[in-house]
Design a protein around this motif. Sequence first.
Motif, PDB file in Angstrom:
ATOM      1  N   ARG A 248       0.834  -1.207   0.000  1.00 10.91           N
ATOM      2  CA  ARG A 248       0.000   0.000   0.000  1.00 10.91           C
ATOM      3  C   ARG A 248       0.866   1.254   0.000  1.00 10.91           C
ATOM      4  O   ARG A 248       0.546   2.224  -0.706  1.00 10.91           O
ATOM      5  CB  ARG A 248      -0.934  -0.004   1.212  1.00 10.91           C
ATOM      6  N   TYR A 249       1.940   1.245   0.761  1.00  6.62           N
ATOM      7  CA  TYR A 249       2.842   2.405   0.777  1.00  6.62           C
ATOM      8  C   TYR A 249       3.345   2.688  -0.643  1.00  6.62           C
ATOM      9  O   TYR A 249       3.352   3.841  -1.091  1.00  6.62           O
ATOM     10  CB  TYR A 249       4.020   2.152   1.720  1.00  6.62           C
ATOM     11  N   GLU A 250       3.781   1.651  -1.333  1.00  7.38           N
ATOM     12  CA  GLU A 250       4.305   1.839  -2.688  1.00  7.38           C
ATOM     13  C   GLU A 250       3.209   2.348  -3.621  1.00  7.38           C
ATOM     14  O   GLU A 250       3.452   3.210  -4.471  1.00  7.38           O
ATOM     15  CB  GLU A 250       4.874   0.523  -3.203  1.00  7.38           C
ATOM     16  N   THR A 251       1.999   1.837  -3.454  1.00  9.75           N
ATOM     17  CA  THR A 251       0.883   2.248  -4.308  1.00  9.75           C
ATOM     18  C   THR A 251       0.542   3.721  -4.126  1.00  9.75           C
ATOM     19  O   THR A 251       0.155   4.410  -5.081  1.00  9.75           O
ATOM     20  CB  THR A 251      -0.358   1.387  -4.003  1.00  9.75           C
ATOM     21  N   LEU A 252       0.684   4.220  -2.896  1.00  4.78           N
ATOM     22  CA  LEU A 252       0.365   5.619  -2.611  1.00  4.78           C
ATOM     23  C   LEU A 252       1.376   6.588  -3.221  1.00  4.78           C
ATOM     24  O   LEU A 252       1.114   7.792  -3.307  1.00  4.78           O
ATOM     25  CB  LEU A 252       0.296   5.845  -1.094  1.00  4.78           C
ATOM     26  N   GLY A 253       2.536   6.083  -3.632  1.00  5.62           N
ATOM     27  CA  GLY A 253       3.528   6.932  -4.286  1.00  5.62           C
ATOM     28  C   GLY A 253       4.063   8.042  -3.404  1.00  5.62           C
ATOM     29  O   GLY A 253       4.196   9.192  -3.846  1.00  5.62           O
ATOM     30  N   ILE A 254       4.370   7.715  -2.148  1.00  4.67           N
ATOM     31  CA  ILE A 254       4.856   8.720  -1.196  1.00  4.67           C
ATOM     32  C   ILE A 254       6.355   8.919  -1.409  1.00  4.67           C
ATOM     33  O   ILE A 254       7.181   8.182  -0.868  1.00  4.67           O
ATOM     34  CB  ILE A 254       4.546   8.290   0.255  1.00  4.67           C
ATOM     35  N   ARG A 255       6.686   9.899  -2.226  1.00  3.72           N
ATOM     36  CA  ARG A 255       8.085  10.165  -2.581  1.00  3.72           C
ATOM     37  C   ARG A 255       8.319  11.676  -2.611  1.00  3.72           C
ATOM     38  O   ARG A 255       7.423  12.451  -2.980  1.00  3.72           O
ATOM     39  CB  ARG A 255       8.420   9.573  -3.950  1.00  3.72           C
ATOM     40  N   TRP A 256       9.553  12.091  -2.256  1.00  2.00           N
ATOM     41  CA  TRP A 256       9.878  13.514  -2.308  1.00  2.00           C
ATOM     42  C   TRP A 256       9.822  14.047  -3.740  1.00  2.00           C
ATOM     43  O   TRP A 256       9.454  15.195  -3.962  1.00  2.00           O
ATOM     44  CB  TRP A 256      11.242  13.773  -1.683  1.00  2.00           C
ATOM     45  N   SER A 257      10.156  13.204  -4.698  1.00  2.00           N
ATOM     46  CA  SER A 257      10.107  13.669  -6.086  1.00  2.00           C
ATOM     47  C   SER A 257       8.681  14.061  -6.479  1.00  2.00           C
ATOM     48  O   SER A 257       8.460  15.047  -7.201  1.00  2.00           O
ATOM     49  CB  SER A 257      10.618  12.565  -7.030  1.00  2.00           C
ATOM     50  N   THR A 258       7.701  13.316  -5.977  1.00  2.00           N
ATOM     51  CA  THR A 258       6.302  13.632  -6.257  1.00  2.00           C
ATOM     52  C   THR A 258       5.912  14.938  -5.574  1.00  2.00           C
ATOM     53  O   THR A 258       5.215  15.780  -6.153  1.00  2.00           O
ATOM     54  CB  THR A 258       5.393  12.489  -5.767  1.00  2.00           C
ATOM     55  N   VAL A 259       6.371  15.119  -4.321  1.00  2.00           N
ATOM     56  CA  VAL A 259       6.072  16.344  -3.591  1.00  2.00           C
ATOM     57  C   VAL A 259       6.624  17.564  -4.326  1.00  2.00           C
ATOM     58  O   VAL A 259       5.899  18.548  -4.552  1.00  2.00           O
ATOM     59  CB  VAL A 259       6.671  16.275  -2.164  1.00  2.00           C
ATOM     60  N   VAL A 260       7.866  17.481  -4.725  1.00  2.00           N
ATOM     61  CA  VAL A 260       8.501  18.618  -5.417  1.00  2.00           C
ATOM     62  C   VAL A 260       7.807  18.908  -6.741  1.00  2.00           C
ATOM     63  O   VAL A 260       7.546  20.070  -7.090  1.00  2.00           O
ATOM     64  CB  VAL A 260      10.002  18.320  -5.623  1.00  2.00           C
ATOM     65  N   GLU A 261       7.472  17.845  -7.472  1.00  2.00           N
ATOM     66  CA  GLU A 261       6.821  18.015  -8.766  1.00  2.00           C
ATOM     67  C   GLU A 261       5.493  18.756  -8.620  1.00  2.00           C
ATOM     68  O   GLU A 261       5.176  19.668  -9.394  1.00  2.00           O
ATOM     69  CB  GLU A 261       6.599  16.644  -9.407  1.00  2.00           C
TER      70      GLU A 261
END
Length: 222
Positions: free
Chosen positions: A205-218
């Motif tokens: 589930r964590y991977e599916t949620l896409g919790i990454r700093w790259s996503t936040v910055v984007e």
Amino acid sequence: DSQLLPQSKKIFTISKNVSTRLKNFCNIDSQPLYHPPPNAEQFYCAADEGYIFFPSRLSKLKRQSLVLEALAKTTHPVRVRFAGSPDTPAYAEELAGLSRMLGGGKRVEWLGQVTEKEKQLNFAHARGVVFPPLDEDYGYIPLEAMLSSKPVITCADSGGPLEFVLNRETGLIADPTPVSLAAALDELWENPDRARVWGEAGRTRYETLGIRWSTVVERLLA
């Protein structure tokens, strides 16, 4: 908040729980934007050593006392390791006294403040994680548990953790009472295979949620 935040082009919060508060109290719309916990890539899963882990500063809002009260009502010899420094020395003494009064004995372990490596080690070898705070904003602990492939026990009024814990899929959601929380602790304790499956589902589930700093910055720069 009501005067200055509306001047922003976009408004993000750290969780749906915080976005809901902002809407309810200030009538301001916002978008939750999840970020990973520190050192996310360093969490791992290892052999179950038969304890439930509760890493958090010792605070009334984190409700360590509720866990101690629940332990006194379990039918199995559930063991809980608490890690974290107290808000005040008096509160640490209060919790220790409550544990003694309820007969915690060897089933309760106070680790105090631990290093990041020690925390990751305790996550890795736990059967599961308990985190029952009152109306938490976001909460790294469920995310750290998911990264460690461990199921999470939380409460129905715990706020942020409810955005990640799926009842009977990645953990258990109990009512904020000693009896309900005791039942959840017992279930996790007597079903290590189920705990493992729920923990693995949490990692997925964590991977599916896409919790990454790259996503936040984007999203912040879009």
